[in-house]
Design a protein around this motif. Structure first.
Motif, PDB file in Angstrom:
ATOM      1  N   VAL A 224      -8.977  -4.344  -4.746  1.00  0.00           N
ATOM      2  CA  VAL A 224      -8.986  -2.878  -4.811  1.00  0.00           C
ATOM      3  C   VAL A 224      -9.204  -2.481  -6.255  1.00  0.00           C
ATOM      4  O   VAL A 224      -8.397  -2.813  -7.115  1.00  0.00           O
ATOM      5  CB  VAL A 224      -7.648  -2.289  -4.316  1.00  0.00           C
ATOM      6  CG1 VAL A 224      -7.639  -0.781  -4.502  1.00  0.00           C
ATOM      7  CG2 VAL A 224      -7.410  -2.659  -2.862  1.00  0.00           C
TER       8      VAL A 224
ATOM      9  N   ALA B 117      -3.955  -6.023  -5.170  1.00  0.00           N
ATOM     10  CA  ALA B 117      -4.179  -5.510  -3.818  1.00  0.00           C
ATOM     11  C   ALA B 117      -5.622  -5.796  -3.417  1.00  0.00           C
ATOM     12  O   ALA B 117      -6.523  -5.791  -4.261  1.00  0.00           O
ATOM     13  CB  ALA B 117      -3.897  -4.016  -3.777  1.00  0.00           C
TER      14      ALA B 117
ATOM     15  N   VAL C 270      -5.018  -3.754   4.237  1.00  0.00           N
ATOM     16  CA  VAL C 270      -4.780  -3.857   2.799  1.00  0.00           C
ATOM     17  C   VAL C 270      -3.706  -4.928   2.597  1.00  0.00           C
ATOM     18  O   VAL C 270      -2.682  -4.901   3.285  1.00  0.00           O
ATOM     19  CB  VAL C 270      -4.296  -2.515   2.196  1.00  0.00           C
ATOM     20  CG1 VAL C 270      -4.024  -2.663   0.708  1.00  0.00           C
ATOM     21  CG2 VAL C 270      -5.326  -1.421   2.435  1.00  0.00           C
TER      22      VAL C 270
ATOM     23  N   ARG D 149      -1.177  -6.668  -0.205  1.00  0.00           N
ATOM     24  CA  ARG D 149      -0.617  -6.446  -1.542  1.00  0.00           C
ATOM     25  C   ARG D 149       0.412  -7.519  -1.874  1.00  0.00           C
ATOM     26  O   ARG D 149       1.319  -7.761  -1.093  1.00  0.00           O
ATOM     27  CB  ARG D 149       0.011  -5.063  -1.647  1.00  0.00           C
ATOM     28  CG  ARG D 149       0.079  -4.595  -3.090  1.00  0.00           C
ATOM     29  CD  ARG D 149       0.468  -3.137  -3.199  1.00  0.00           C
ATOM     30  NE  ARG D 149       1.884  -2.977  -3.078  1.00  0.00           N
ATOM     31  CZ  ARG D 149       2.492  -2.279  -2.134  1.00  0.00           C
ATOM     32  NH1 ARG D 149       1.807  -1.663  -1.217  1.00  0.00           N
ATOM     33  NH2 ARG D 149       3.785  -2.197  -2.122  1.00  0.00           N
TER      34      ARG D 149
ATOM     35  N   GLU E  52      -2.203  -1.489   7.525  1.00  0.00           N
ATOM     36  CA  GLU E  52      -3.488  -1.007   8.045  1.00  0.00           C
ATOM     37  C   GLU E  52      -4.167  -0.128   7.004  1.00  0.00           C
ATOM     38  O   GLU E  52      -3.519   0.703   6.367  1.00  0.00           O
ATOM     39  CB  GLU E  52      -3.278  -0.213   9.342  1.00  0.00           C
ATOM     40  CG  GLU E  52      -2.947  -1.111  10.513  1.00  0.00           C
ATOM     41  CD  GLU E  52      -2.814  -0.339  11.827  1.00  0.00           C
ATOM     42  OE1 GLU E  52      -3.021   0.892  11.855  1.00  0.00           O
ATOM     43  OE2 GLU E  52      -2.485  -1.004  12.834  1.00  0.00           O
TER      44      GLU E  52
ATOM     45  N   ILE F 291      -6.310   2.926   5.787  1.00  0.00           N
ATOM     46  CA  ILE F 291      -6.629   4.256   6.313  1.00  0.00           C
ATOM     47  C   ILE F 291      -8.117   4.498   6.124  1.00  0.00           C
ATOM     48  O   ILE F 291      -8.638   4.426   5.003  1.00  0.00           O
ATOM     49  CB  ILE F 291      -5.813   5.345   5.599  1.00  0.00           C
ATOM     50  CG1 ILE F 291      -4.323   5.100   5.827  1.00  0.00           C
ATOM     51  CG2 ILE F 291      -6.202   6.728   6.080  1.00  0.00           C
ATOM     52  CD1 ILE F 291      -3.448   5.731   4.784  1.00  0.00           C
TER      53      ILE F 291
ATOM     54  N   ASP G  57      -2.405   8.376  -7.584  1.00  0.00           N
ATOM     55  CA  ASP G  57      -3.107   7.329  -6.855  1.00  0.00           C
ATOM     56  C   ASP G  57      -2.366   6.872  -5.611  1.00  0.00           C
ATOM     57  O   ASP G  57      -2.915   6.128  -4.803  1.00  0.00           O
ATOM     58  CB  ASP G  57      -3.368   6.127  -7.774  1.00  0.00           C
ATOM     59  CG  ASP G  57      -4.419   6.469  -8.799  1.00  0.00           C
ATOM     60  OD1 ASP G  57      -5.551   6.778  -8.387  1.00  0.00           O
ATOM     61  OD2 ASP G  57      -4.102   6.472  -9.999  1.00  0.00           O
TER      62      ASP G  57
ATOM     63  N   LEU H 147      -3.279   9.672  -0.827  1.00  0.00           N
ATOM     64  CA  LEU H 147      -4.629   9.417  -0.318  1.00  0.00           C
ATOM     65  C   LEU H 147      -5.097  10.609   0.512  1.00  0.00           C
ATOM     66  O   LEU H 147      -4.328  11.183   1.283  1.00  0.00           O
ATOM     67  CB  LEU H 147      -4.655   8.155   0.551  1.00  0.00           C
ATOM     68  CG  LEU H 147      -4.285   6.829  -0.111  1.00  0.00           C
ATOM     69  CD1 LEU H 147      -4.564   5.666   0.852  1.00  0.00           C
ATOM     70  CD2 LEU H 147      -5.035   6.606  -1.418  1.00  0.00           C
TER      71      LEU H 147
HETATM   72  N1  ADP Z   1      -3.303   1.799   3.604  1.00  0.00           N
HETATM   73  C1  ADP Z   1      -4.269   2.043   2.721  1.00  0.00           C
HETATM   74  N2  ADP Z   1      -5.442   2.570   3.120  1.00  0.00           N
HETATM   75  C2  ADP Z   1      -6.451   2.806   2.224  1.00  0.00           C
HETATM   76  N3  ADP Z   1      -6.353   2.534   0.906  1.00  0.00           N
HETATM   77  C3  ADP Z   1      -5.209   1.989   0.449  1.00  0.00           C
HETATM   78  C4  ADP Z   1      -4.107   1.721   1.318  1.00  0.00           C
HETATM   79  N4  ADP Z   1      -3.113   1.160   0.591  1.00  0.00           N
HETATM   80  C5  ADP Z   1      -3.569   1.085  -0.669  1.00  0.00           C
HETATM   81  N5  ADP Z   1      -4.824   1.581  -0.788  1.00  0.00           N
HETATM   82  C6  ADP Z   1      -5.627   1.637  -2.031  1.00  0.00           C
HETATM   83  O1  ADP Z   1      -5.196   0.615  -2.898  1.00  0.00           O
HETATM   84  C7  ADP Z   1      -4.626   1.151  -4.113  1.00  0.00           C
HETATM   85  C8  ADP Z   1      -3.436   0.318  -4.542  1.00  0.00           C
HETATM   86  O2  ADP Z   1      -2.488   0.215  -3.506  1.00  0.00           O
HETATM   87  P1  ADP Z   1      -0.951   0.502  -3.742  1.00  0.00           P
HETATM   88  O3  ADP Z   1      -0.255   0.296  -2.429  1.00  0.00           O
HETATM   89  O4  ADP Z   1      -0.774   1.843  -4.368  1.00  0.00           O
HETATM   90  O5  ADP Z   1      -0.515  -0.683  -4.734  1.00  0.00           O
HETATM   91  P2  ADP Z   1      -0.251  -0.743  -6.316  1.00  0.00           P
HETATM   92  O6  ADP Z   1      -0.241   0.655  -6.886  1.00  0.00           O
HETATM   93  O7  ADP Z   1       1.085  -1.393  -6.405  1.00  0.00           O
HETATM   94  O8  ADP Z   1      -1.366  -1.596  -6.809  1.00  0.00           O
HETATM   95  C9  ADP Z   1      -4.302   2.596  -3.756  1.00  0.00           C
HETATM   96  O9  ADP Z   1      -4.293   3.460  -4.868  1.00  0.00           O
HETATM   97  C10 ADP Z   1      -5.428   2.932  -2.767  1.00  0.00           C
HETATM   98  O10 ADP Z   1      -6.615   3.255  -3.474  1.00  0.00           O
END
Ligand code: ADP
Ligand code: MG
Length: 238
Positions: A42, A50, A61, A63, A128, A130, A171, A174
């Motif tokens: 990501v 991630a 996703v 992580r 999942e 989004i 961030d 979403l």
């Molecule tokens: N369920 C999801 N669906 C779509 N995009 C996601 C989802 N979870 C995370 N993302 C994307 O991944 C990025 C990082 O995930 P996040 O859960 O915020 O982890 P971290 O900030 O600890 O790296 C988010 O800012 C978003 O852009």
């Protein structure tokens, strides 16, 4: 220790929690290398641990839990083990299930993993993805007051259920077609006390306000002030 290429047995002996409908998930699902070309780091808005994954059961996703700041110099993946139910991944998984059952807009958890190693543990979670979602700062309508009002309403509805989002930043908001989601519930908790003036609510909002200043430099100060006003209107109307 690293997961994946250098250590394919990375998750052996781990414990896994699975959501109904995901009984096929095993240790390998938590290794980005297992997915080959079906896993993509990501890029936007994350801390670099991630991945977006295209599985046969849909878009997910992945992580890995990592520390930030000073603690990361000691060990960036290890946490003190005090029982599986208290691991970061199991806690976030259960919290997401809970929030989902409350009808709040969160992505559905798929599975959580934790592996004990002596006094510490390592953990990861699958969620999942989004569809069509973009972090608020990257959305083309980021200047739209109506959108910010909707964001405020969304945060308000989480607060009404007692959800304290300890990392509420731009961030972790979403925007998908017609709906706002909150994500990233590591270390978040549900309070039973949800009175209007609870201190944690204020802390969440102040954290977000700072993130708006930092992350939305492309906007003028006047724009940021106006959009924040719209957010608060939505928040208090919720
Ligand atoms: N369920 C999801 N669906 C779509 N995009 C996601 C989802 N979870 C995370 N993302 C994307 O991944 C990025 C990082 O995930 P996040 O859960 O915020 O982890 P971290 O900030 O600890 O790296 C988010 O800012 C978003 O852009
Ligand atoms: Mg995040």
């Amino acid at each position: 220790m690293k997961f994946g290429a250098e250590d394919n047995a990375g998750w052996k002996g781990a414990r896994i929690l699975r959501a109904p409908g995901y009984t096929q998930v095993d240790e390998q699902w938590f290794c980005p290398e297992f997915w080959g070309g079906q896993a993509h780091s990501v890029a936007a808005g994350g801390r670099g641990s991630a991945w977006f994954i295209q599985s046969e059961s849909g878009a997910l996703v992945l992580r890995h839990y990592r520390r930030g700041g000073l603690a990361a110099r000691v060990s960036d993946r290890r946490y003190l083990f005090t029982g599986f139910d208290k691991t970061r991944s199991f806690s976030e998984f259960r919290l997401l299930q809970n929030l989902h059952e409350c009808g709040l807009p969160v992505p559905k958890p798929v599975a959580a993993i934790a592996r004990r190693r002596g006094l510490s543990y390592e953990a990861a979670i699958l969620i999942e993805r989004i569809k069509g979602a973009q972090p608020l700062p990257e959305h083309p309508d980021v200047r739209d007051e109506k959108l910010w009002q909707q964001v405020g309403e969304t945060i308000g509805s989480f607060h009404q259920e007692g959800l304290d989002h300890v990392d509420l930043n731009c961030d972790n908001i979403l925007v998908a077609t017609g709906r706002i989601y909150l994500i990233d519930f590591d270390r978040c908790r549900l309070h039973r006390e949800t009175e209007k003036a609870a201190g944690w609510k204020d802390r969440n909002l102040r954290r977000l306000r700072r993130s708006v200043e930092k992350r939305l430099r492309v906007l003028t100060e006047q724009e940021r002030t106006n959009l924040w006003q719209a957010l608060l209107e939505g928040y208090f109307a919720a």
